[in-house]
Design a protein around this motif. Sequence first.
Motif, mmCIF file in Angstrom:
data_model
loop_
_atom_site.group_PDB
_atom_site.id
_atom_site.type_symbol
_atom_site.label_atom_id
_atom_site.label_comp_id
_atom_site.label_asym_id
_atom_site.label_seq_id
_atom_site.Cartn_x
_atom_site.Cartn_y
_atom_site.Cartn_z
ATOM 1 N N CYS A 19 0.858 -1.198 0.000
ATOM 2 C CA CYS A 19 0.000 0.000 0.000
ATOM 3 C C CYS A 19 0.888 1.240 0.000
ATOM 4 N N PRO A 20 0.315 2.412 -0.246
ATOM 5 C CA PRO A 20 1.147 3.614 -0.305
ATOM 6 C C PRO A 20 1.753 3.998 1.056
ATOM 7 N N GLY A 21 1.131 3.545 2.130
ATOM 8 C CA GLY A 21 1.700 3.734 3.465
ATOM 9 C C GLY A 21 2.009 5.180 3.824
ATOM 10 N N LEU A 36 -3.495 7.903 7.104
ATOM 11 C CA LEU A 36 -3.879 6.966 8.158
ATOM 12 C C LEU A 36 -2.743 6.044 8.581
ATOM 13 N N ALA A 37 -1.645 6.108 7.881
ATOM 14 C CA ALA A 37 -0.592 5.122 8.090
ATOM 15 C C ALA A 37 0.000 5.180 9.490
ATOM 16 N N CYS A 54 -0.242 8.233 2.720
ATOM 17 C CA CYS A 54 -1.558 8.051 3.315
ATOM 18 C C CYS A 54 -1.607 8.613 4.731
ATOM 19 N N SER A 96 1.112 -3.738 4.413
ATOM 20 C CA SER A 96 0.190 -2.617 4.654
ATOM 21 C C SER A 96 0.783 -1.697 5.721
ATOM 22 N N GLY A 97 0.507 -0.413 5.585
ATOM 23 C CA GLY A 97 1.033 0.560 6.537
ATOM 24 C C GLY A 97 0.158 0.735 7.771
ATOM 25 N N CYS A 98 -1.009 0.121 7.790
ATOM 26 C CA CYS A 98 -1.843 0.140 8.991
ATOM 27 C C CYS A 98 -2.893 -0.949 8.848
ATOM 28 N N ASN A 109 -5.870 -1.060 8.198
ATOM 29 C CA ASN A 109 -6.885 -1.012 7.152
ATOM 30 C C ASN A 109 -6.610 -2.032 6.048
ATOM 31 N N ALA A 110 -5.371 -2.433 5.968
ATOM 32 C CA ALA A 110 -5.020 -3.589 5.137
ATOM 33 C C ALA A 110 -5.161 -3.381 3.639
ATOM 34 N N CYS A 111 -4.960 -2.142 3.184
ATOM 35 C CA CYS A 111 -5.022 -1.896 1.740
ATOM 36 C C CYS A 111 -3.994 -2.748 1.006
HETATM 37 S S1 SF4 Z 1 -3.226 0.218 4.724
HETATM 38 FE FE1 SF4 Z 1 -3.359 2.020 5.984
HETATM 39 S S2 SF4 Z 1 -1.465 3.090 5.415
HETATM 40 FE FE2 SF4 Z 1 -1.843 1.681 3.793
HETATM 41 S S3 SF4 Z 1 -2.980 2.886 2.316
HETATM 42 FE FE3 SF4 Z 1 -4.430 1.746 3.598
HETATM 43 S S4 SF4 Z 1 -5.055 3.201 5.114
HETATM 44 FE FE4 SF4 Z 1 -3.154 3.947 4.237
#
Ligand code: SF4
Length: 552
Positions: free
Chosen positions: A415-417, A423-424, A421, A456-458, A460-462
């Motif tokens: 993910c862009p992390g 939210l990361a 992002c 994923s950077g958080c 949310n698991a994108c």
């Molecule tokens: S997983 Fe978290 S950090 Fe990664 S893009 Fe989704 S919201 Fe952002």
Amino acid sequence: MYIYDQYDQTIVDERVIQFREQTQRYLAGELADAEFLPLRLQNGLYIQRFAPMLRVAIPYGMVSSNQLRKLAEIARKYDKGYVHFSTRQNVQYNWPQLEQVPDILAELATVQMHAIQTSGNCIRNTTTDQFAGVAADEIVDPRPYCEIIRQWSTFHPEFAFLPRKFKIAVNAAKKDRAATLVHDIGLYLVKNKTGEIGFKVIVGGGLGRTPLIGTVIREFLPEKHLLSYLDAVLRVYNRYGRRDNKYKARIKILVKALGTELFTQKVEVEWEQIKDGATTLTQEEINRVTDHFSVPAYEALPATSDQLAQQLADDPNFNHWYQQNVNAHKVSGYSIVTFSLKPTGVAPGDVTDKQLEAAADLADQYSFGEARVSHQQNLVLADVKQDDLYPLWQAAIQHGFATPNIGLLTDIICCPGGDFCALANAKSIPIAEAIQNRFDDLDYLHDIGELDLNISGCMNACGHHHVGHIGILGVDKKGEEFYQVQVGGNAGSDASLGKILGPSFAKEDVPEVISKLLTVYVSQRTPEERFIDTYRRIGIKPFKEQVYAKAH
Ligand code: SF4
Ligand code: HEM
């Protein structure tokens, strides 16, 4: 490709005019942030860490060379010269100026593209197998069904404000390449004993805070009932899904709370009311949509090419690439080529404007002017003549597309992390890069074999970390970036969720942890086992012990 008719084009054009007015009113202070929010979300526009982010839909991943060129032009003119391919067959621009977004949408509309319903609590872009329509292992082409769902879901008034976003994936091949089981609704195209086509309906999968594998609520739904059944499922969700708590609002939570049986019962009761109503699909309607897909003018070719066999024998590097990045095609004499967007040092899924233009030229020259986007964030040329593979490979090398790592450790979903992002908890792109740097030995990668590594950077698991054979999740420890490692996830038709290995790691330790996991695998595997198979056989313990063993 699906070709727009006048109706499709009018919808998209009118939406651009509407959004231009909305943006102007917002910029003039006539609309408050809260009023503008749903309007911009309906057009794929997020406000992010550094700039707005615009998400553009690529329905079922199909993109023409003209569209690729337009995406490149937009990247150059309005953004920083690159685009990001997401894990849901979407394209993201990370740096557009808000006041220019209407212009971008206007440009997209000229090539039959848009950002409608790519965010917000509505039915999102329906995704499918990137090999749809050409896969050798497929029952029927799933794209017309995806398109039927697209037409039904676009601007569906009843489902414009669901409790949460809603994602549907369709798969028709033996191998599930669309992560179908971790979608709100997953549809497997199947044939029953009498040869009739229908769907196995799976509901309530999803990642994020509460990851869950979907459950089958109907083994066989005749194709004509597709839309009425989707209507019924969505109605039950719309009515009973939680709206009081964002984290409990997805359909998966409802299915879990009610239990599959009660949930299914509610769907069936709803369905009874509408079953043979106006949304029943006729064969004419299925044919009408199918006819909007142009069929490439395939040549009659022999199943195998002597020339290709010779090239494969002569050039080991070409052979490597062929083994890894080329798949069987259902039409004799053709192959499916995947361009890797994961060379070491590039954020997974990022492509420059120049590369996009090169891909467009190669699609024109070698693949009927079409390409596809995969949910692993790669680009596919689906219709390449076997005799063209060698020159195509050479050209792909020139443009950075030929890394022979599809399906291997360095083909990382990420993910862009924290780089983009808001939210990361932690950055993800530099972790992907550190792993790619550490494991850049191709012989070793091939020896390790099929391995999905997702970051994923958080929570949310994108980046789909739960369904990576190895998953990495960015976590925050008292303001510092740490990484939790999971093993045992899988996104295919035998989907499973990863298990957490133990305490999290500092950034610099992650590549070594991966290396230790691989050591266990290599020492324990049987010759035919993938990493995930060995894990399933021996369990988490040996991995845990190796990784957390005290140095002595
Ligand atoms: S997983 Fe978290 S950090 Fe990664 S893009 Fe989704 S919201 Fe952002
Ligand atoms: C810059 C901000 C963000 C970026 C770049 C981003 C990126 C992505 C991408 C590329 C995907 C694949 C899906 C898609 O294209 O729709 C995705 C999925 C997902 N996103 Fe995000 N996202 C962002 C913000 C958010 C937010 C605000 C949330 C929730 C609060 C969120 C939760 C999720 C979840 C749960 C998934 C996938 C799991 C599932 O399918 O259930 N993301 N995101």
